[in-house]
Design an enzyme around this catalytic site. Structure first.
Site, PDB file in Angstrom:
ATOM      1  N   SER A 145     -26.982   4.371  42.228  1.00  0.00           N
ATOM      2  CA  SER A 145     -28.023   4.805  43.252  1.00  0.00           C
ATOM      3  C   SER A 145     -27.210   5.312  44.388  1.00  0.00           C
ATOM      4  CB  SER A 145     -29.121   3.787  43.629  1.00  0.00           C
ATOM      5  OG  SER A 145     -29.573   4.184  44.578  1.00  0.00           O
ATOM      6  N   TYR A 158     -32.517  -4.090  46.755  1.00  0.00           N
ATOM      7  CA  TYR A 158     -32.064  -2.889  45.952  1.00  0.00           C
ATOM      8  C   TYR A 158     -30.773  -2.395  46.123  1.00  0.00           C
ATOM      9  CZ  TYR A 158     -32.775   1.651  43.639  1.00  0.00           C
ATOM     10  OH  TYR A 158     -32.559   2.651  42.532  1.00  0.00           O
TER      11      TYR A 158
HETATM   12  C1  GCO Z   1     -36.134   4.157  48.313  1.00  0.00           C
HETATM   13  C2  GCO Z   1     -35.869   4.558  47.087  1.00  0.00           C
HETATM   14  C3  GCO Z   1     -34.492   4.996  46.765  1.00  0.00           C
HETATM   15  C4  GCO Z   1     -34.328   5.758  45.170  1.00  0.00           C
HETATM   16  C5  GCO Z   1     -32.980   6.057  44.789  1.00  0.00           C
HETATM   17  C6  GCO Z   1     -31.919   6.646  45.363  1.00  0.00           C
HETATM   18  O1  GCO Z   1     -36.961   3.507  48.721  1.00  0.00           O
HETATM   19  O2  GCO Z   1     -35.284   4.690  49.331  1.00  0.00           O
HETATM   20  O3  GCO Z   1     -36.714   3.843  46.072  1.00  0.00           O
HETATM   21  O4  GCO Z   1     -33.923   3.804  46.376  1.00  0.00           O
HETATM   22  O5  GCO Z   1     -35.146   5.076  44.206  1.00  0.00           O
HETATM   23  O6  GCO Z   1     -32.574   4.763  44.674  1.00  0.00           O
HETATM   24  O7  GCO Z   1     -30.990   6.798  44.992  1.00  0.00           O
END
Ligand code: GCO
Length: 254
Positions: A145, A158
């Site tokens: 990501s 995340y």
């Molecule tokens: C957020 C998004 C990001 C995207 C993606 C970007 O909350 O900013 O969910 O995390 O999903 O991962 O690469």
């Protein structure tokens, strides 16, 4: 030249491929000639996805299992290998997002994000890699990501999981390169999917992303297919441990 990117006769397992980016990548690999195994936890959803793909002339079959259940993963991989022979390409795509200020994040939610986004790919790849090692050949693509490199408030777990995926990609690459297995990642920028729909519908966030992205727009999920086909094909036979960021230029810009 096109033979280099040809995936016919290849079997590709894409985790979390009944929707979102996983489904788009599954369709793209199928269009490049691969037989794609569709994965998800819900058997009926996996089945209907495969039916849709077959109706569109794509070669697909079901692989329903929970990536967090080692026994289910072992059984699922054994079934695929019995049906198709070795898995040539694994795309670790399944993942979730949860958003909250970190000081308010529950331990349960932290554990769920890290398990799904990092432990699940370990469990699946450990099972698939055994067959790839035996065949001295394989392609593993980890969905990383933009958050493998950058943070944003409210998504620290995340980001931690995707930072971990970047390093797991490199660790897998150096461990298995001697078996002719190439392990690389794809780092999507901002694409409109179920995961980001609420962000895209927020005019302030939408405007911020368009200003922060040199391409001044959100990505179209189909724009990830080229990187996936490249990393799944012989065209990337000497590429190891790399993350291809498909982000409209965000990481290049201050
Ligand atoms: C957020 C998004 C990001 C995207 C993606 C970007 O909350 O900013 O969910 O995390 O999903 O991962 O690469």
């Amino acid at each position: 030249m096109s033979e280099m990117f040809e995936l016919s006769e290849k079997t590709a397992l894409v985790t979390g491929s009944t929707r979102g980016l996983g489904r788009v990548i599954a369709d793209g690999l199928a269009d490049a000639g691969a037989h794609v195994v569709i994965n998800g936890r819900d058997g009926e959803t996996v089945k209907s996805t495969v039916e849709e793909m077959r109706a569109a002339g794509k070669s697909a079959s079901t692989g329903a299992f929970d990536i967090l259940d080692p026994d289910a993963v072992a059984d699922g991989i054994a079934r695929i290998e019995s049906d198709r022979g070795a898995i040539d390409v694994l795309v670790n795509n399944a993942g979730i997002q949860k958003r909250a200020p970190l000081h308010e994040f529950s331990l349960d939610d932290w554990n769920t994000v890290l398990a799904t986004n990092l432990t699940g790919p370990f469990i699946v790849t450990r099972a698939v890699a055994r067959g790839m090692i035996a065949h001295n050949s394989g392609k593993i693509i980890n969905m990383c990501s933009l958050m493998s490199e950058l943070g944003r408030p409210t998504i620290a777990p995340y980001a931690a999981s995707k930072g971990g995926m970047k390093m797991l990609t490199r660790a897998m690459a150096v461990e298995w390169a001697k078996y002719n297995i190439q392990v690389n990642g794809i780092g999507p920028g901002y694409f409109i999917t179920e995961m980001t729909r609420a962000l895209a519908d927020d005019p302030d966030f939408d405007g911020w992303i368009k200003n922060r992205t040199p391409a001044a727009r959100w990505g179209d999920p189909k724009e990830l297919i080229g990187a996936a086909v490249f990393l799944a094909s012989e065209a990337s036979s000497f590429v190891n441990g790399q993350i291809i960021y498909v982000d409209g230029g965000i990481l290049a810009a201050i």
